[in-house]
Design an enzyme around this catalytic site. Structure first.
Site, PDB file in Angstrom:
ATOM      1  CG  ASN A 195      -0.258  -0.103   2.523  1.00  0.00           C
ATOM      2  OD1 ASN A 195       0.493  -1.048   2.756  1.00  0.00           O
ATOM      3  ND2 ASN A 195      -0.484   0.842   3.421  1.00  0.00           N
ATOM      4  CG  HIS A 196       3.125   2.695   2.831  1.00  0.00           C
ATOM      5  ND1 HIS A 196       2.233   3.732   2.940  1.00  0.00           N
ATOM      6  CD2 HIS A 196       3.123   2.065   4.038  1.00  0.00           C
ATOM      7  CE1 HIS A 196       1.708   3.732   4.152  1.00  0.00           C
ATOM      8  NE2 HIS A 196       2.221   2.732   4.836  1.00  0.00           N
ATOM      9  CG  HIS A 214       1.287  -5.500   1.484  1.00  0.00           C
ATOM     10  ND1 HIS A 214       2.520  -5.658   2.081  1.00  0.00           N
ATOM     11  CD2 HIS A 214       0.851  -4.277   1.865  1.00  0.00           C
ATOM     12  CE1 HIS A 214       2.817  -4.575   2.774  1.00  0.00           C
ATOM     13  NE2 HIS A 214       1.814  -3.723   2.659  1.00  0.00           N
ATOM     14  CG  HIS A 256       5.147  -3.788   9.985  1.00  0.00           C
ATOM     15  ND1 HIS A 256       5.886  -2.627  10.100  1.00  0.00           N
ATOM     16  CD2 HIS A 256       4.753  -3.850   8.691  1.00  0.00           C
ATOM     17  CE1 HIS A 256       5.936  -2.016   8.930  1.00  0.00           C
ATOM     18  NE2 HIS A 256       5.246  -2.746   8.058  1.00  0.00           N
TER      19      HIS A 256
END
Length: 259
Positions: free
Chosen positions: A67-68, A151, A178
């Protein structure tokens, strides 16, 4: 064949951990190929050309994103010019880059890699299940070994993807949260699986960020400017052992090194 998949690399600390440990795994345990999720490698958001060069120099063979993806402006040039970086396949619209690739290991074995992003609690995207099914049909004519980086935020969506692709791909590994999960296993039809690889980055942190800032946000309810944590690091990932003839996973070894 052994493939090392490394969880979300966060900041300078995460990149340093690659230099400390990738070579040890690559040559000490006969790793054939190394994949890392690099969407947080530039100070927690995006991937720059400098980060790409550093991580490649540390021994990472291939990079996935999330997403980043668009967090650093260099990424468009990287996606356009490097054949070992992919972004989520099911991003909507016509965006730069590819969502899958076929690459060869040092010994010449072709493998397919797919990057997907989840729909639940994430930015709008197309169905990862439909995208995966279409792409696997294309890749299956070219390779026996296919790996999927999913992800996604929600564990149930990741588990659903694992069972949906069981027997169709060699391994499905989750990224994004994470936090490494302890459910590494081989699914009934031979697909290696883990809900989340975890984070490679600052150990004394909350998801790589300064823990005091995060705690204060919960206490006050007020917006806070996140800052990357300092200090010692951790290294998270999995080694998937895959039979080259059948494409089935024969072993999953979870890695968590806390300095």
């Amino acid at each position: 064949m052994k493939i090392l998949c490394i969880g979300d690399i966060v900041s300078r600390t995460g990149r340093d951990m690659l230099f400390k440990y990738v070579d040890d795994f690559k040559y000490g345990t006969d790793i054939d190929f190394v994949i890392a999720n690099a969407e947080n490698s530039n100070h927690g958001r995006g991937m720059t050309r400098r980060c790409y060069d550093e991580m490649s120099g540390a021994g990472v063979d291939f990079f996935t994103l999330g997403n980043h993806t668009w967090g650093a402006k260099d990424i468009v040039d990287i996606l356009d010019n490097e054949d070992n970086v992919i972004r989520p396949l099911n991003f909507p619209g016509k965006v730069p880059g590819r969502g899958s690739a076929v690459v060869r290991t040092a010994s010449g074995v072709p493998i397919g890699i797919i990057n997907l992003i989840g729909q639940t609690n994430m930015a709008p995207c197309n169905s990862p299940f439909e995208a995966a099914e279409r792409e696997i049909k294309k890749l299956s004519d070219k390779v026996r070994i296919i790996l999927v980086d999913f992800h996604a935020e929600v564990t149930s969506e990741k588990m659903a993807m694992g069972y949906f692709l069981d027997g169709k791909v060699s391994a499905v590994f989750g990224t994004h949260t994470h936090i490494q999960t302890s459910d590494s296993k081989i699914l009934p039809n031979g697909t290696g699986y883990i809900t989340d690889l975890g984070m490679t980055g600052p150990a004394d942190s909350i998801l790589g960020m300064n823990k005091n800032i995060i705690i204060n946000r919960f206490l006050t309810g007020m917006p806070q400017k996140f800052e990357i944590a300092n200090g010692k690091g951790q290294f998270c990932g999995c080694i998937f052992t895959i039979d080259e003839d059948s494409g089935r996973c024969t072993n999953v070894e979870r890695l968590f090194i806390y300095e």
